[in-house]
Motif scaffolding. Structure first.
Motif, PDB file in Angstrom:
ATOM      1  N   TYR A   6       0.881  -1.182   0.000  1.00  0.00           N
ATOM      2  CA  TYR A   6       0.000   0.000   0.000  1.00  0.00           C
ATOM      3  C   TYR A   6       0.907   1.216   0.000  1.00  0.00           C
ATOM      4  O   TYR A   6       1.773   1.357   0.867  1.00  0.00           O
ATOM      5  CB  TYR A   6      -0.868  -0.022   1.262  1.00  0.00           C
ATOM      6  CG  TYR A   6      -1.938   1.051   1.312  1.00  0.00           C
ATOM      7  CD1 TYR A   6      -3.045   0.990   0.468  1.00  0.00           C
ATOM      8  CD2 TYR A   6      -1.849   2.110   2.204  1.00  0.00           C
ATOM      9  CE1 TYR A   6      -4.032   1.964   0.522  1.00  0.00           C
ATOM     10  CE2 TYR A   6      -2.844   3.082   2.263  1.00  0.00           C
ATOM     11  CZ  TYR A   6      -3.927   3.003   1.416  1.00  0.00           C
ATOM     12  OH  TYR A   6      -4.907   3.956   1.470  1.00  0.00           O
ATOM     13  N   ARG A   9       1.457   9.059   0.385  1.00  0.00           N
ATOM     14  CA  ARG A   9       2.357  10.104   0.910  1.00  0.00           C
ATOM     15  C   ARG A   9       2.152  10.274   2.409  1.00  0.00           C
ATOM     16  O   ARG A   9       3.015  10.709   3.124  1.00  0.00           O
ATOM     17  CB  ARG A   9       2.071  11.445   0.205  1.00  0.00           C
ATOM     18  CG  ARG A   9       2.917  11.686  -1.015  1.00  0.00           C
ATOM     19  CD  ARG A   9       2.769  13.104  -1.535  1.00  0.00           C
ATOM     20  NE  ARG A   9       1.417  13.571  -1.636  1.00  0.00           N
ATOM     21  CZ  ARG A   9       0.941  14.664  -1.037  1.00  0.00           C
ATOM     22  NH1 ARG A   9       1.711  15.421  -0.291  1.00  0.00           N
ATOM     23  NH2 ARG A   9      -0.328  15.003  -1.202  1.00  0.00           N
ATOM     24  N   HIS A  14      -4.197   9.292   7.809  1.00  0.00           N
ATOM     25  CA  HIS A  14      -5.514   9.648   8.365  1.00  0.00           C
ATOM     26  C   HIS A  14      -6.452   8.432   8.427  1.00  0.00           C
ATOM     27  O   HIS A  14      -6.054   7.310   8.057  1.00  0.00           O
ATOM     28  CB  HIS A  14      -6.132  10.817   7.583  1.00  0.00           C
ATOM     29  CG  HIS A  14      -6.276  10.594   6.101  1.00  0.00           C
ATOM     30  ND1 HIS A  14      -7.058   9.597   5.571  1.00  0.00           N
ATOM     31  CD2 HIS A  14      -5.730  11.240   5.034  1.00  0.00           C
ATOM     32  CE1 HIS A  14      -7.021   9.658   4.243  1.00  0.00           C
ATOM     33  NE2 HIS A  14      -6.206  10.638   3.891  1.00  0.00           N
ATOM     34  N   GLY A  16      -8.989   7.622   6.635  1.00  0.00           N
ATOM     35  CA  GLY A  16      -9.274   6.984   5.341  1.00  0.00           C
ATOM     36  C   GLY A  16      -8.243   5.893   5.079  1.00  0.00           C
ATOM     37  O   GLY A  16      -8.595   4.742   4.775  1.00  0.00           O
ATOM     38  N   GLY A  36       5.646   7.244   0.292  1.00  0.00           N
ATOM     39  CA  GLY A  36       6.089   7.894  -0.940  1.00  0.00           C
ATOM     40  C   GLY A  36       6.579   9.315  -0.709  1.00  0.00           C
ATOM     41  O   GLY A  36       6.344   9.912   0.353  1.00  0.00           O
ATOM     42  N   SER A  98      -4.173   0.455  -4.491  1.00  0.00           N
ATOM     43  CA  SER A  98      -4.105   1.909  -4.689  1.00  0.00           C
ATOM     44  C   SER A  98      -5.331   2.382  -5.449  1.00  0.00           C
ATOM     45  O   SER A  98      -5.921   1.633  -6.237  1.00  0.00           O
ATOM     46  CB  SER A  98      -2.853   2.284  -5.480  1.00  0.00           C
ATOM     47  OG  SER A  98      -2.790   3.686  -5.636  1.00  0.00           O
ATOM     48  N   ASN A 100      -4.814   5.652  -6.677  1.00  0.00           N
ATOM     49  CA  ASN A 100      -4.146   6.727  -7.399  1.00  0.00           C
ATOM     50  C   ASN A 100      -3.979   6.294  -8.867  1.00  0.00           C
ATOM     51  O   ASN A 100      -3.344   5.272  -9.146  1.00  0.00           O
ATOM     52  CB  ASN A 100      -2.784   6.982  -6.729  1.00  0.00           C
ATOM     53  CG  ASN A 100      -1.997   8.071  -7.389  1.00  0.00           C
ATOM     54  OD1 ASN A 100      -1.828   8.071  -8.597  1.00  0.00           O
ATOM     55  ND2 ASN A 100      -1.493   8.993  -6.587  1.00  0.00           N
ATOM     56  N   PRO A 118     -11.759   0.671  -1.389  1.00  0.00           N
ATOM     57  CA  PRO A 118     -12.875   1.620  -1.270  1.00  0.00           C
ATOM     58  C   PRO A 118     -12.429   2.943  -0.646  1.00  0.00           C
ATOM     59  O   PRO A 118     -11.463   2.980   0.125  1.00  0.00           O
ATOM     60  CB  PRO A 118     -13.871   0.895  -0.356  1.00  0.00           C
ATOM     61  CG  PRO A 118     -13.124  -0.219   0.261  1.00  0.00           C
ATOM     62  CD  PRO A 118     -11.909  -0.510  -0.546  1.00  0.00           C
ATOM     63  N   LEU A 119     -13.150   4.021  -0.982  1.00  0.00           N
ATOM     64  CA  LEU A 119     -12.851   5.337  -0.399  1.00  0.00           C
ATOM     65  C   LEU A 119     -13.812   5.585   0.762  1.00  0.00           C
ATOM     66  O   LEU A 119     -14.994   5.242   0.678  1.00  0.00           O
ATOM     67  CB  LEU A 119     -13.019   6.429  -1.457  1.00  0.00           C
ATOM     68  CG  LEU A 119     -11.977   6.393  -2.575  1.00  0.00           C
ATOM     69  CD1 LEU A 119     -12.408   7.278  -3.733  1.00  0.00           C
ATOM     70  CD2 LEU A 119     -10.607   6.815  -2.061  1.00  0.00           C
TER      71      LEU A 119
HETATM   72  P1  NAD Z   1      -2.120   9.595  -0.501  1.00  0.00           P
HETATM   73  O1  NAD Z   1      -1.567   9.591   0.871  1.00  0.00           O
HETATM   74  O2  NAD Z   1      -2.842  10.802  -1.013  1.00  0.00           O
HETATM   75  O3  NAD Z   1      -3.091   8.363  -0.716  1.00  0.00           O
HETATM   76  C1  NAD Z   1      -2.671   7.034  -0.500  1.00  0.00           C
HETATM   77  C2  NAD Z   1      -3.803   6.095  -0.880  1.00  0.00           C
HETATM   78  O4  NAD Z   1      -4.892   6.307   0.024  1.00  0.00           O
HETATM   79  C3  NAD Z   1      -4.361   6.338  -2.307  1.00  0.00           C
HETATM   80  O5  NAD Z   1      -4.633   5.082  -2.912  1.00  0.00           O
HETATM   81  C4  NAD Z   1      -5.635   7.105  -2.040  1.00  0.00           C
HETATM   82  O6  NAD Z   1      -6.617   6.896  -3.041  1.00  0.00           O
HETATM   83  C5  NAD Z   1      -6.079   6.487  -0.709  1.00  0.00           C
HETATM   84  N1  NAD Z   1      -6.992   7.357   0.047  1.00  0.00           N
HETATM   85  C6  NAD Z   1      -6.861   8.690   0.283  1.00  0.00           C
HETATM   86  N2  NAD Z   1      -7.933   9.147   0.994  1.00  0.00           N
HETATM   87  C7  NAD Z   1      -8.718   8.072   1.218  1.00  0.00           C
HETATM   88  C8  NAD Z   1      -9.973   7.899   1.884  1.00  0.00           C
HETATM   89  N3  NAD Z   1     -10.641   8.912   2.452  1.00  0.00           N
HETATM   90  N4  NAD Z   1     -10.510   6.655   1.920  1.00  0.00           N
HETATM   91  C9  NAD Z   1      -9.861   5.620   1.351  1.00  0.00           C
HETATM   92  N5  NAD Z   1      -8.681   5.721   0.686  1.00  0.00           N
HETATM   93  C10 NAD Z   1      -8.117   6.929   0.630  1.00  0.00           C
HETATM   94  O7  NAD Z   1      -0.862   9.269  -1.449  1.00  0.00           O
HETATM   95  P2  NAD Z   1      -0.673   9.175  -3.036  1.00  0.00           P
HETATM   96  O8  NAD Z   1      -0.551  10.532  -3.636  1.00  0.00           O
HETATM   97  O9  NAD Z   1      -1.639   8.211  -3.667  1.00  0.00           O
HETATM   98  O10 NAD Z   1       0.800   8.533  -3.021  1.00  0.00           O
HETATM   99  C11 NAD Z   1       1.426   8.133  -4.171  1.00  0.00           C
HETATM  100  C12 NAD Z   1       2.924   8.287  -3.981  1.00  0.00           C
HETATM  101  O11 NAD Z   1       3.596   7.699  -5.084  1.00  0.00           O
HETATM  102  C13 NAD Z   1       3.375   9.769  -3.908  1.00  0.00           C
HETATM  103  O12 NAD Z   1       4.377   9.904  -2.931  1.00  0.00           O
HETATM  104  C14 NAD Z   1       3.946  10.001  -5.307  1.00  0.00           C
HETATM  105  O13 NAD Z   1       4.949  11.015  -5.362  1.00  0.00           O
HETATM  106  C15 NAD Z   1       4.536   8.620  -5.574  1.00  0.00           C
HETATM  107  N6  NAD Z   1       4.792   8.453  -7.017  1.00  0.00           N
HETATM  108  C16 NAD Z   1       6.040   8.789  -7.441  1.00  0.00           C
HETATM  109  C17 NAD Z   1       6.339   8.682  -8.798  1.00  0.00           C
HETATM  110  C18 NAD Z   1       7.734   9.084  -9.230  1.00  0.00           C
HETATM  111  O14 NAD Z   1       8.567   9.307  -8.352  1.00  0.00           O
HETATM  112  N7  NAD Z   1       8.018   9.177 -10.514  1.00  0.00           N
HETATM  113  C19 NAD Z   1       5.386   8.232  -9.711  1.00  0.00           C
HETATM  114  C20 NAD Z   1       4.124   7.888  -9.213  1.00  0.00           C
HETATM  115  C21 NAD Z   1       3.825   8.004  -7.854  1.00  0.00           C
END
Ligand code: NAD
Length: 169
Positions: A6, A9, A14, A16, A36, A98, A100, A118-119
């Motif tokens: 999983y 960032r 939180h 979620g 991340g 994920s 994302n 799920p969100l």
């Molecule tokens: P995030 O903390 O915003 O979310 C993490 C996960 O939690 C995601 O799947 C998101 O959909 C889920 N989530 C968020 N709120 C939620 C809720 N209320 N209920 C249920 N699920 C919830 O982190 P993110 O932005 O998805 O992290 C991706 C990481 O991957 C980042 O650090 C990004 O920089 C990294 N990344 C890096 C590269 C690169 O370096 N080239 C490329 C792609 C991704």
């Protein structure tokens, strides 16, 4: 042995994230949490260090009965190589969880199975919303696990966020 990954960032971790991880825990024997953008901290969108986020995840997951590893992963300049970069930094895994779209796309192109989770209360359980509340002095503690609120208060997280979001105009 089924091991899941999983990635997030966690700025901050939180409820979620926590609710999703609680559900994923039932499907896997072990869970890797990749922290991340590990190189980022002291920014309005990324106030917490990788070490602080490791602490948040580790303390919060100690409530759940799943064997887990929290591993910081820095970003890289080339998206096309990112899935391989993550794979090189964490223990072997069978599935990524994920929502994302970029993360999903990059792992699927690397032929790694991705499952969507799920969100939950996406508008409130959101790093952006929690940071907004911290900046405006509104309640935010109820949107994160109690252990995470304690860490944020311990490191002076709200004060730091306000300082790094301030402008010299
Ligand atoms: P995030 O903390 O915003 O979310 C993490 C996960 O939690 C995601 O799947 C998101 O959909 C889920 N989530 C968020 N709120 C939620 C809720 N209320 N209920 C249920 N699920 C919830 O982190 P993110 O932005 O998805 O992290 C991706 C990481 O991957 C980042 O650090 C990004 O920089 C990294 N990344 C890096 C590269 C690169 O370096 N080239 C490329 C792609 C991704």
């Amino acid at each position: 042995m089924r091991r899941g990954l999983y990635i997030g960032r966690f700025q901050p971790y939180h409820l979620g994230h926590h609710t999703v991880i609680r559900q994923i825990s039932a499907d896997v024997d072990e869970l890797i949490i990749a922290i991340g953008s590990a190189q980022r901290s002291h920014e309005p969108d990324n106030p917490f260090t990788a070490g602080e986020r490791v602490l948040m995840v580790t303390r919060a997951l100690s409530e759940l009965c799943v064997k887990h590893y929290a591993i910081p992963v820095e970003d890289i300049q080339r998206n096309v190589l990112w899935a391989s970069h993550v794979i090189s930094m964490v223990p072997p895994f069978d599935v990524v969880y994920s929502n994302n779209p970029l993360v999903t796309r990059l792992f699927r192109e690397a032929v790694v199975p991705v499952e969507h989770s799920p969100l939950f209360k996406r508008k409130e359980y959101s790093g952006t919303e929690i940071r907004r509340r911290m900046l405006s002095g509104e309640e935010w503690e109820h949107l994160v696990p109690g252990s995470v609120a304690a860490i944020i208060n311990e490191v002076g997280g709200v004060e730091r966020l306000r300082a790094v979001a301030a402008q010299d105009k």
